[in-house]
Motif scaffolding. Structure first.
Motif, PDB file in Angstrom:
ATOM      1  N   GLU A  32      -6.842   1.365   5.808  1.00  0.00           N
ATOM      2  CA  GLU A  32      -5.792   0.406   6.143  1.00  0.00           C
ATOM      3  C   GLU A  32      -5.495  -0.357   4.867  1.00  0.00           C
ATOM      4  OE1 GLU A  32      -6.468  -3.340   8.590  1.00  0.00           O
ATOM      5  OE2 GLU A  32      -5.609  -1.924  10.039  1.00  0.00           O
ATOM      6  N   TYR A  33      -4.266  -0.281   4.424  1.00  0.00           N
ATOM      7  CA  TYR A  33      -3.901  -0.873   3.138  1.00  0.00           C
ATOM      8  C   TYR A  33      -3.156  -2.182   3.356  1.00  0.00           C
ATOM      9  CZ  TYR A  33      -2.889  -0.737  -1.806  1.00  0.00           C
ATOM     10  OH  TYR A  33      -2.845  -1.020  -3.140  1.00  0.00           O
ATOM     11  N   ASN A  34      -3.545  -3.224   2.636  1.00  0.00           N
ATOM     12  CA  ASN A  34      -2.892  -4.529   2.715  1.00  0.00           C
ATOM     13  C   ASN A  34      -1.988  -4.660   1.496  1.00  0.00           C
ATOM     14  OD1 ASN A  34      -2.165  -7.238   2.588  1.00  0.00           O
ATOM     15  ND2 ASN A  34      -4.132  -7.950   3.397  1.00  0.00           N
ATOM     16  N   ASN A  47      -3.084  -5.900  -2.239  1.00  0.00           N
ATOM     17  CA  ASN A  47      -3.451  -4.588  -2.781  1.00  0.00           C
ATOM     18  C   ASN A  47      -4.903  -4.230  -2.431  1.00  0.00           C
ATOM     19  OD1 ASN A  47      -2.748  -2.223  -4.105  1.00  0.00           O
ATOM     20  ND2 ASN A  47      -3.443  -2.956  -6.095  1.00  0.00           N
ATOM     21  N   SER A  48      -5.358  -4.637  -1.255  1.00  0.00           N
ATOM     22  CA  SER A  48      -6.714  -4.320  -0.834  1.00  0.00           C
ATOM     23  C   SER A  48      -6.677  -3.286   0.299  1.00  0.00           C
ATOM     24  CB  SER A  48      -7.446  -5.586  -0.372  1.00  0.00           C
ATOM     25  OG  SER A  48      -6.823  -6.102   0.791  1.00  0.00           O
ATOM     26  N   HIS A  49      -7.831  -2.762   0.608  1.00  0.00           N
ATOM     27  CA  HIS A  49      -7.896  -1.763   1.675  1.00  0.00           C
ATOM     28  C   HIS A  49      -9.252  -1.845   2.358  1.00  0.00           C
ATOM     29  CE1 HIS A  49      -9.795   0.164  -1.763  1.00  0.00           C
ATOM     30  NE2 HIS A  49     -10.549   0.785  -0.870  1.00  0.00           N
ATOM     31  N   ILE A 105      -4.626   7.995  -5.696  1.00  0.00           N
ATOM     32  CA  ILE A 105      -5.666   6.983  -5.555  1.00  0.00           C
ATOM     33  C   ILE A 105      -6.861   7.451  -6.370  1.00  0.00           C
ATOM     34  CG2 ILE A 105      -7.222   5.794  -3.952  1.00  0.00           C
ATOM     35  CD1 ILE A 105      -5.129   6.375  -1.740  1.00  0.00           C
ATOM     36  N   SER A 145      -5.177   2.339  -5.865  1.00  0.00           N
ATOM     37  CA  SER A 145      -3.916   3.052  -5.702  1.00  0.00           C
ATOM     38  C   SER A 145      -3.037   2.901  -6.948  1.00  0.00           C
ATOM     39  CB  SER A 145      -3.177   2.497  -4.487  1.00  0.00           C
ATOM     40  OG  SER A 145      -1.920   3.095  -4.380  1.00  0.00           O
TER      41      SER A 145
END
Length: 186
Positions: free
Chosen positions: A68-70, A74-76, A119, A166
């Motif tokens: 799940e990418y925020n 830019n976090s996951h 990635i 990413s």
């Protein structure tokens, strides 16, 4: 007389005794030679070379997970699946071995439709013996192989796909893949 020749039986037994005595000496000498022993030692040496192999039970199991990418920071995080897998392998006890990994995409998970999106990641790995003692580890199996000595026959290689970053920073939705080859050298 018969021309100067005297038969043995007329010599009063002396000639007969000498012949028997001479024959007896020959027999004793022959027995003494036959009873002599000669000894020599030799060694038998056996070498069992180092040997390791992956067990076929789980060799083709993939690491598959959804993140799940925020986009705000830019976090996951891992949403489903697992970024970890374990691979069993066997070595002759005492074998010195090295485990390394290569990637067809140079350590990048590449988007299935657009190779401009990828990635980067690292393969964190450790090797444990059958008593769960860590005997070798690497923070990135692509750049730093694990070098260890097999403490017993049954070993476990744990691998984690970590440090996912990413590029570009705003990823494209879809599947990202890479193919990794694990190599055991011994």
């Amino acid at each position: 007389m018969n021309g100067g020749f005297t038969p043995c039986y007329q010599l009063g037994g002396r000639a007969m005794r000498k012949i028997l005595t001479a024959g007896g000496v020959l027999v004793i000498t022959a027995l003494a030679i036959a009873a002599t022993n000669i000894n020599d030692d030799f060694h038998i040496n056996v070498n069992i070379p180092d040997y390791c192999q992956f067990s076929s039970a789980n060799l083709n199991e993939d690491i598959s997970f959804t993140i799940e990418y925020n986009i705000n920071d830019n976090s996951h995080r891992i949403k489903s699946g697992s970024n970890t897998n374990n691979y069993q392998f066997n070595c002759i006890q005492g074998s010195t071995f090295s485990i390394s990994a290569t990637s067809i995409n140079d350590g990048k998970l590449v988007h299935e439709n657009d190779s401009n999106y990828y990635i980067t990641y690292q393969l964190n790995a450790n090797v444990q013996d059958s008593n769960y003692n860590t005997i070798g580890q690497s923070s990135d199996l692509f750049t730093t192989p694990i070098n260890a000595v097999a403490q017993d026959q049954n070993l476990n290689l744990g691998i984690n796909a970590v440090n996912l970053i990413s590029f570009p920073s705003n990823p494209l939705a879809g599947n990202y893949t890479d193919t990794v080859t694990l190599t055991i050298s011994y």
